[in-house]
Each structure stands twice: as structure tokens, then as C-alpha cells.
Design a protein around this motif. Structure first.
Motif, PDB file in Angstrom:
ATOM      1  N   LYS A   1      -6.687  18.547   2.645  1.00 35.69           N
ATOM      2  CA  LYS A   1      -7.354  17.712   3.641  1.00 35.69           C
ATOM      3  C   LYS A   1      -8.939  17.291   3.470  1.00 35.69           C
ATOM      4  O   LYS A   1      -9.724  17.231   4.148  1.00 35.69           O
TER       5      LYS A   1
ATOM      6  N   ASN B   1      -1.589   6.595  12.809  1.00 37.19           N
ATOM      7  CA  ASN B   1      -1.643   7.801  13.349  1.00 37.19           C
ATOM      8  C   ASN B   1      -0.912   8.999  12.944  1.00 37.19           C
ATOM      9  O   ASN B   1       0.297   8.995  12.933  1.00 37.19           O
ATOM     10  N   PRO B   2      -1.544   9.615  11.798  1.00 39.84           N
ATOM     11  CA  PRO B   2      -0.894  10.626  11.064  1.00 39.84           C
ATOM     12  C   PRO B   2      -0.196  11.709  11.977  1.00 39.84           C
ATOM     13  O   PRO B   2       0.990  12.187  11.591  1.00 39.84           O
ATOM     14  N   GLU B   3      -0.601  12.128  13.112  1.00 37.13           N
ATOM     15  CA  GLU B   3      -0.165  13.307  14.009  1.00 37.13           C
ATOM     16  C   GLU B   3       1.051  12.584  14.396  1.00 37.13           C
ATOM     17  O   GLU B   3       2.298  13.244  14.673  1.00 37.13           O
ATOM     18  N   ALA B   4       1.126  11.367  14.867  1.00 40.37           N
ATOM     19  CA  ALA B   4       2.222  10.658  15.544  1.00 40.37           C
ATOM     20  C   ALA B   4       3.410  10.490  14.782  1.00 40.37           C
ATOM     21  O   ALA B   4       4.569  10.738  14.635  1.00 40.37           O
TER      22      ALA B   4
ATOM     23  N   LYS C   1       3.996  12.392  12.053  1.00 41.81           N
ATOM     24  CA  LYS C   1       4.833  13.468  11.577  1.00 41.81           C
ATOM     25  C   LYS C   1       5.603  14.028  12.760  1.00 41.81           C
ATOM     26  O   LYS C   1       6.587  14.456  12.367  1.00 41.81           O
ATOM     27  N   VAL C   2       5.204  13.798  13.889  1.00 39.00           N
ATOM     28  CA  VAL C   2       6.179  14.127  15.207  1.00 39.00           C
ATOM     29  C   VAL C   2       7.232  13.268  15.137  1.00 39.00           C
ATOM     30  O   VAL C   2       8.430  13.704  15.433  1.00 39.00           O
TER      31      VAL C   2
END
Length: 345
Positions: free
Chosen positions: A142, A225-228, A230-231
Motif C-alpha cells: 500500500k 473503487n478498489p473496495e467495491a 474486491k467485494v
């Protein structure tokens, strides 16, 4: 048909003051660039010639390939400061392996004549590897891409300088390239410069990868959106590394072409190329906000930047003033891009 056209014209004329302001703000950078181009043409009408057009396309070709490489990384909300050094690395390595057998100052005096594809593959593997390391560091630890690629930029310059000084003649510009190599890059096919054909083929490949493959869809998803992403099941780490590797492969191709285009290579080749490539992407609408960018935008950005650079030199504008104008354009483009992003959010 005419009634539809008339209706559209009326709507255009009835735009509110805020709509006009928004349109002018969103396109301000293009308006300014076109104004500069018109000024150049008025100052030197000879700028509008086939010879100049060919020169601009030739100079744009390598820049476009590099812009595609860093463009994918920008779509991931990143950047790559090591681009220029990778181009230099590829140029020096390819040049050192593709000198004429009868050239007195050969880097490798006893090296056999190699097929052109061999050095090309070697430099693309090298730059792809180094860029992949960038991607791995960014994804795994990161670390901000600015810092990760700045570290790689410095490291590569050291490695490149050691390699450059290790040749049989010592640290001197690498030249005397094999005619096959030179003709492949600066020759023509059906009147079209070969280097332009390389850029066209690369544009087609990148368009397919960005728009018609899972790789491209994942790239935009991670950038948006990296988090979205990943989900949703996207391998964020893997996608990030792949985007960096692909960028590195394009840097290798760009360096291979650049050495033959300018006729020599040294450990300073490629210096500052990352700034032009990043600037062209931003001007072309590839956003640092992530998840936004088109192949056509990169093409437009590169062409505009090349036209301005070539045009300012054409009219004899001092290099220092050119730096000022380029810097203002870059800052303005980033500021407008940020403003559009804030409005959407």
C-alpha cells in the motif's frame, strides 16, 4: 431531419448562463490549446504542411505508446515516475545488442548478429519485470505509487549507468546501429512511417484490452473503487500488478523504438519522458480520480501536446518559455479534472 436539427440548435442557443460556464470550464484546456495552435499557424503558415504533419506523427508515436503504458496506471489512481528511466534502460540495452558488426566501438565486440525480435523481447521482459515490482510494492504494501516509482526511478538510473559504463568502449553514447534496426523503425511502408504503424497497432491492442477483456473491466473497477471491486470478486492485487507489467512492456517497446528514432542511446535517454506522457494523459481526460479514461483521450492528449511542443520550437520560442507554457497547461488540466471530480462526488 431538418426539424430535429433546428430543435437542437434552439436548445443550444437557450442554454443558461451556468450551462455555458460549465461547458467553457470543462473544455477550457482544449480552448487554450487550440488558441495556441492557431497563434502558431498565424505566426508561421508553413506549419500547415505535409512535412510538418509527418514529423508530428513520427514524434507522437513513441509518446503515445508510453502514454498508454502510464495511462492504465493513472486509471488505477496511480502514476509512474520511473517511466523515463525504463525507456532509457530499454534504449541502451537494445542499442547495445543491435550495433553493426563493422562498427569500431561496439558495446559487445564479439556478439553475433541477432534477429531484431530477440533484443525487443529482452527489453520488454526487463522493463515489464521492473514495472511489475512497482505494482507488487504498491498493491502488497500500500505504498503510494508516487513514492514507489520514484524509488524505482533512482534505482534504475544507478543500474543503467553501471550497465552503460560496462561496455567495451566504456561510458560513451551507443550508436552505429544495424541498418535492419534503423529501417524497421524509421523506414516507411506504403508511404507511412513504420514508427507510426507501430503506434497504430499498439492503439488497437490497447483499445481491445481496455474495452473488450476482463483485464480492462477489472482495471476500471479497481481504479473506480478498489473496495467495491474486491467485494465483487476482483483480484485487486493481481490486477494492479498486471496493469503495471503491461505498462512496463510498453515502456520497453517505446525504448526500443526511441533508440533507433534518435540514432543513439545513453544513460540520459528517456529523461523527463514520464512528465510528457503523464501530462498528455491528463490533457486527454484520463483522470487521476481513477476509473476514467479512454484510448481516444490518450491519442488526443498526445497529439495536442506534440503539436504544441513542435509548434513552439517551429516558431523559435525559447525553451524556457516552452517549459512555462507546458507547466501551466499541466496544472490547469489537473485543476479542471479535480474540479469535475469534486462536482460529481
Amino acid at each position: 431531419m431538418s426539424s430535429v436539427s433546428t430543435t437542437g440548435e434552439k436548445k443550444f442557443l437557450k442554454w443558461t448562463k451556468s450551462q455555458w460556464q460549465e461547458m467553457l470550464t470543462n473544455n477550457a484546456i482544449y480552448i487554450v490549446i487550440f488558441a495556441i495552435i492557431i497563434f502558431i499557424i498565424i505566426r508561421e503558415p508553413a506549419f500547415l504542411s505535409i512535412h510538418v504533419f509527418k514529423n508530428i506523427l513520427t514524434q507522437s508515436s513513441v509518446r503515445l505508446i508510453l502514454a498508454f503504458g502510464v495511462g492504465g496506471i493513472i486509471i488505477l489512481q496511480g502514476t509512474d515516475l520511473s517511466l523515463g528511466r525504463m525507456v532509457g534502460f530499454a534504449a541502451v540495452v537494445a542499442g547495445s545488442m543491435l550495433q553493426r558488426p563493422d562498427y569500431a566501438n561496439r558495446f559487445y565486440p564479439d556478439m553475433a548478429v541477432l534477429p531484431l525480435i530477440v533484443p525487443l523481447i529482452i527489453v520488454m521482459i526487463i522493463t515489464g519485470f521492473f514495472s511489475g515490482v512497482n505494482g507488487w510494492v504498491v498493491a502488497k504494501y500500500k505504498i503510494h505509487p508516487f513514492l514507489a516509482t520514484m524509488g524505482m526511478m533512482i534505482t534504475l538510473y544507478g543500474i543503467l549507468s553501471i550497465y552503460f559504463a560496462s561496455g567495451a568502449p566504456g561510458p560513451q553514447p551507443i550508436g552505429g546501429f544495424d541498418d535492419r534496426y534503423t529501417n524497421l523503425v524509421i523506414g516507411t511502408t506504403l508511404g507511412i512511417p513504420n514508427i507510426v504503424i507501430f503506434a497504430i497497432l499498439t492503439s488497437g491492442l490497447v483499445w481491445v484490452l481496455w474495452n473488450k477483456t476482463t483485464f480492462g473491466k477489472n482495471m476500471y473497477a479497481v481504479g473506480g473503487n478498489p473496495e467495491a471491486a474486491k467485494v465483487s470478486g476482483v483480484n485487486v492485487t493481481g490486477t494492479t500488478i498486471l496493469v503495471f507489467v503491461f505498462g512496463g512492456v510498453l515502456y520497453g517497446l517505446g525504448g526500443f523504438l526511441e533508440a533507433a528514432r534518435i540514432g543513439s542511446a545513453n544513460n540520459g535517454t528517456g529523461f523527463g519522458y514520464e512528465l510528457d506522457a503523464i501530462a498528455a494523459c491528463v490533457v486527454g481526460g484520463i483522470s487521476f480520480s481513477g476509473g476514467i479514461g479512454k484510448v481516444s483521450g490518450a491519442i488526443v492528449g498526445v497529439l495536442m501536446f506534440t503539436i504544441i511542443s513542435y509548434g513552439m520550437t517551429f516558431i523559435g520560442l525559447d525553451m524556457y518559455y516552452q517549459y512555462i507554457i507546458k507547466g501551466i497547461i499541466i496544472v490547469a488540466a489537473v485543476a479542471l479534472d479535480t474540479k469535475k471530480y469534486l462536482k460529481k462526488s
